[in-house]
Design an enzyme around this catalytic site. Structure first.
Site, PDB file in Angstrom:
ATOM      1  CG  HIS A   1      -2.021   0.949   1.092  1.00 54.67           C
ATOM      2  ND1 HIS A   1      -1.934   2.336   1.555  1.00 54.67           N
ATOM      3  CD2 HIS A   1      -3.185   0.744   0.664  1.00 54.67           C
ATOM      4  CE1 HIS A   1      -2.932   2.857   1.074  1.00 54.67           C
ATOM      5  NE2 HIS A   1      -4.015   1.891   0.781  1.00 54.67           N
TER       6      HIS A   1
ATOM      7  CG  ASP B   1      -8.216  -4.236  -2.487  1.00 51.68           C
ATOM      8  OD1 ASP B   1      -9.762  -4.061  -2.421  1.00 51.68           O
ATOM      9  OD2 ASP B   1      -7.466  -3.218  -2.759  1.00 51.68           O
TER      10      ASP B   1
HETATM   11  N1  ACO Z   1       4.309  -7.828  -4.751  1.00 53.53           N
HETATM   12  C1  ACO Z   1       5.413  -8.088  -4.904  1.00 53.53           C
HETATM   13  N2  ACO Z   1       6.182  -6.890  -4.754  1.00 53.53           N
HETATM   14  C2  ACO Z   1       5.785  -5.626  -4.529  1.00 53.53           C
HETATM   15  C3  ACO Z   1       4.242  -5.415  -4.311  1.00 53.53           C
HETATM   16  C4  ACO Z   1       3.372  -6.748  -4.439  1.00 53.53           C
HETATM   17  N3  ACO Z   1       2.164  -6.608  -4.333  1.00 53.53           N
HETATM   18  N4  ACO Z   1       3.896  -3.979  -4.225  1.00 53.53           N
HETATM   19  C5  ACO Z   1       5.127  -3.709  -4.099  1.00 53.53           C
HETATM   20  N5  ACO Z   1       6.024  -4.345  -4.273  1.00 53.53           N
HETATM   21  C6  ACO Z   1       7.425  -3.939  -4.476  1.00 53.53           C
HETATM   22  C7  ACO Z   1       7.865  -3.289  -5.447  1.00 53.53           C
HETATM   23  O1  ACO Z   1       8.270  -4.244  -6.510  1.00 53.53           O
HETATM   24  C8  ACO Z   1       8.916  -2.544  -5.171  1.00 53.53           C
HETATM   25  O2  ACO Z   1      10.183  -3.289  -4.836  1.00 53.53           O
HETATM   26  P1  ACO Z   1      11.788  -2.617  -5.339  1.00 53.53           P
HETATM   27  O3  ACO Z   1      11.850  -1.511  -4.380  1.00 53.53           O
HETATM   28  O4  ACO Z   1      12.644  -3.775  -5.152  1.00 53.53           O
HETATM   29  O5  ACO Z   1      11.652  -2.018  -6.797  1.00 53.53           O
HETATM   30  C9  ACO Z   1       8.583  -2.075  -3.709  1.00 53.53           C
HETATM   31  O6  ACO Z   1       7.906  -3.151  -3.199  1.00 53.53           O
HETATM   32  C10 ACO Z   1       7.860  -0.824  -3.482  1.00 53.53           C
HETATM   33  O7  ACO Z   1       6.780  -0.872  -4.611  1.00 53.53           O
HETATM   34  P2  ACO Z   1       6.179   0.271  -5.235  1.00 53.53           P
HETATM   35  O8  ACO Z   1       5.305   0.175  -6.401  1.00 53.53           O
HETATM   36  O9  ACO Z   1       6.949   1.392  -5.643  1.00 53.53           O
HETATM   37  O10 ACO Z   1       4.968   1.050  -3.960  1.00 53.53           O
HETATM   38  P3  ACO Z   1       3.824   1.937  -4.258  1.00 53.53           P
HETATM   39  O11 ACO Z   1       3.547   2.364  -2.912  1.00 53.53           O
HETATM   40  O12 ACO Z   1       4.275   2.938  -5.310  1.00 53.53           O
HETATM   41  O13 ACO Z   1       2.515   0.979  -4.778  1.00 53.53           O
HETATM   42  C11 ACO Z   1       0.947  -0.427  -4.708  1.00 53.53           C
HETATM   43  C12 ACO Z   1       1.729   0.616  -3.864  1.00 53.53           C
HETATM   44  C13 ACO Z   1       0.326   0.040  -6.017  1.00 53.53           C
HETATM   45  C14 ACO Z   1      -0.480  -0.477  -4.049  1.00 53.53           C
HETATM   46  C15 ACO Z   1       1.488  -1.878  -4.792  1.00 53.53           C
HETATM   47  O14 ACO Z   1       1.875  -2.239  -3.487  1.00 53.53           O
HETATM   48  C16 ACO Z   1       0.882  -2.823  -5.473  1.00 53.53           C
HETATM   49  O15 ACO Z   1       0.917  -2.922  -6.945  1.00 53.53           O
HETATM   50  N6  ACO Z   1       0.147  -3.925  -4.817  1.00 53.53           N
HETATM   51  C17 ACO Z   1      -0.741  -4.906  -5.627  1.00 53.53           C
HETATM   52  C18 ACO Z   1      -1.973  -4.049  -5.939  1.00 53.53           C
HETATM   53  C19 ACO Z   1      -2.949  -3.969  -4.684  1.00 53.53           C
HETATM   54  O16 ACO Z   1      -3.075  -4.743  -3.868  1.00 53.53           O
HETATM   55  N7  ACO Z   1      -3.473  -2.626  -4.858  1.00 53.53           N
HETATM   56  C20 ACO Z   1      -4.424  -2.439  -3.996  1.00 53.53           C
HETATM   57  C21 ACO Z   1      -4.021  -1.215  -3.042  1.00 53.53           C
HETATM   58  S1  ACO Z   1      -5.235  -0.969  -1.671  1.00 53.53           S
HETATM   59  C22 ACO Z   1      -6.539   0.171  -2.571  1.00 53.53           C
HETATM   60  O17 ACO Z   1      -6.204   0.521  -3.304  1.00 53.53           O
HETATM   61  C23 ACO Z   1      -7.761   0.039  -1.928  1.00 53.53           C
END
Ligand code: ACO
Length: 427
Positions: A316, A373
């Site tokens: 998140h 979620d």
């Molecule tokens: N699975 C595996 N790795 C992940 C995940 C995941 N679900 N989420 C983040 N990471 C990793 C990224 O690859 C990144 O790794 P790195 O530093 O080695 O490059 C690091 O964690 C940071 O990730 P970002 O994408 O920069 O984090 P951001 O805060 O921008 O994204 C987000 C948050 C979009 C929610 C992301 O965690 C994601 O895509 N999660 C899966 C989708 C999801 O569950 N969305 C619902 C969010 S809650 C809502 O909207 C109600």
């Protein structure tokens, strides 16, 4: 020099710029950078607004490090377990929990406003049958602005209230019609003898003519526990500060467009898999994983920097701890397990993923915890709700938050049209 300022020094020239520090009632302070461009001729660069407060707000507070969420100062745990979704709607819109009389009035008003204009019903029938319910909802809410165009003039608090109640009341009907359209079933009109949440389940499940037979898996009959669980899900989704869809709603509000168009834009933004669409993707992913034995393989894929695969329902932007909404839903899921026909294999896969992710260095280092979620899809599946309705259910819950944020924006004397700048790197 006041100690409530921050000084920035341009190390190229030695030029100093001083900015006031604004303190909120909770959470981090903010540096008031509004004159930065005028003072320095430079922009601040912050893709995704990770360090930018785009407004002042009194509605929702999140402490992502602690995993804390409050609506109007009240903790989500108290609201989700001790109050109904309609009480939460009143709280978000009016700033206070309702009295018994206010709650009854709101309940009655929402029941009576639940019907859609017949022209909108006909319009929704022209959309291809296989359309996702989210596209019908987005289009339907935009169309509502045509049916209630005269309400563009919002002058008195009563005008705002009416606009808010109308759209909150119609959202479950629109969602239920969108679903029934997608399966080629006759629409079931709202039953004003039923409460907000029960009525939604009724419009989804009833047979033509409104009959509620029990089907072979027992999902037609509406059980009180199902209404309670769905009501809690609505509450947990009701608002979430300046997330992507709310930011879109405020941006559209900033242009002076009709409130329903702003809400429709919020619906479109919510649909994405990185936002509200994640609940649908979680179930898709659990089904794709198929069995507990396959979990390790997919965890390895999620950790592989060369694989775009992500664990849906994990991570998140704000929570760097367990999402407090996920905690509540996990408890709810356990409560429901014995009472409803849960898909146990999905639950076992989910539990295994959670165990591994919470102890794996990759997830710990990046502070990736289960988000709302991750559990909402499992619970909605347990309630017999189809996957394509997961994000529309999120929309129903979130509508009140978008409206409260829209109203706050309109009343904020410091609000401006949303117009970020850019760092030009082209030819
Ligand atoms: N699975 C595996 N790795 C992940 C995940 C995941 N679900 N989420 C983040 N990471 C990793 C990224 O690859 C990144 O790794 P790195 O530093 O080695 O490059 C690091 O964690 C940071 O990730 P970002 O994408 O920069 O984090 P951001 O805060 O921008 O994204 C987000 C948050 C979009 C929610 C992301 O965690 C994601 O895509 N999660 C899966 C989708 C999801 O569950 N969305 C619902 C969010 S809650 C809502 O909207 C109600």
């Amino acid at each position: 020099m006041s100690d409530k300022t921050m000084t920035l020094i341009d190390n190229r020239t030695g030029e100093k710029y001083e900015y006031p520090i604004l303190e909120g009632t909770r959470g981090p302070a903010a540096v008031d950078m509004r004159s930065f461009y005028k003072d320095s001729g430079m922009f601040s660069y912050d893709p995704g607004f990770t360090s930018t407060a785009s407004c002042k707000s009194e509605i929702t507070f999140i402490n992502g490090e602690k995993g804390e969420l409050r609506y109007r100062g009240l903790p989500i745990e108290e609201l989700a377990t001790g109050h109904s979704y309609l009480e939460v709607c009143h709280l978000l819109l009016e700033g206070e929990l309702p009295t018994e009389e206010q709650l009854q009035n709101l309940d009655l008003e929402l029941r009576h406003r639940a019907f859609l204009p017949e022209g909108l019903v006909r319009l929704s029938q022209t959309i291809p049958d296989d359309a996702h319910p989210m596209s019908v909802m987005s289009a339907g809410v935009t169309a509502l602005s045509a049916f209630y165009y005269e309400h563009l003039k919002l002058e008195t608090p009563e005008d705002y209230r009416e606009m808010a109640h109308r759209i909150i009341a119609k959202m479950p009907t629109l969602a239920a019609f969108a679903y029934r359209h997608s399966i080629g079933a006759t629409y079931i009109y709202p039953d004003i003898d039923r409460s907000f949440t029960e009525n939604f389940l009724y419009m989804l499940r009833a047979y033509p003519g409104g009959k509620m037979h029990r089907d072979p898996d027992g999902h037609r009959e509406i059980k009180p526990i199902e209404v309670e669980a769905l009501d809690t899900i609505f509450t947990l989704h009701a608002d979430h500060e300046q997330n992507a869809s709310t930011t879109v709603v405020r941006s559209v509000a900033s242009t002076g467009a009709h409130p329903y168009v702003a809400i429709s834009s919020g619906i479109s933004a919510l649909w994405g898999r990185a936002h509200g669409g994640a609940n649908e993707s979680v179930i898709e992913q659990l089904r794709m994983i198929g069995s507990v034995e396959n979990v390790d393989k997919y965890i390895a894929r999620a950790k592989d920097p060369n694989d775009p695969f992500r664990l849906m329902g994990f991570g998140h932007r704000v929570y760097k701890n367990f999402d407090p909404r996920a905690r509540i839903l996990k408890k709810l899921q356990d409560q429901l397990r014995d009472e409803l026909n849960l898909d146990t294999e999905l639950m076992r896969i989910a539990q295994r993923i959670e165990e591994i992710a919470l102890s794996d260095e990759y997830f710990i280092q990046r502070k990736l915890y289960p988000n709302i979620d991750f559990y909402s899809g499992i619970i909605l599946t347990a309630l017999g709700l189809p996957r394509s309705m997961f994000t529309p259910i999120f929309v129903i819950g979130r509508t009140v938050g978008w409206i409260a944020q829209w109203i706050e924006f309109k009343k904020d004397k410091e609000s401006k049209i949303a117009r970020p700048r850019q760092l030009y790197v082209g030819k």
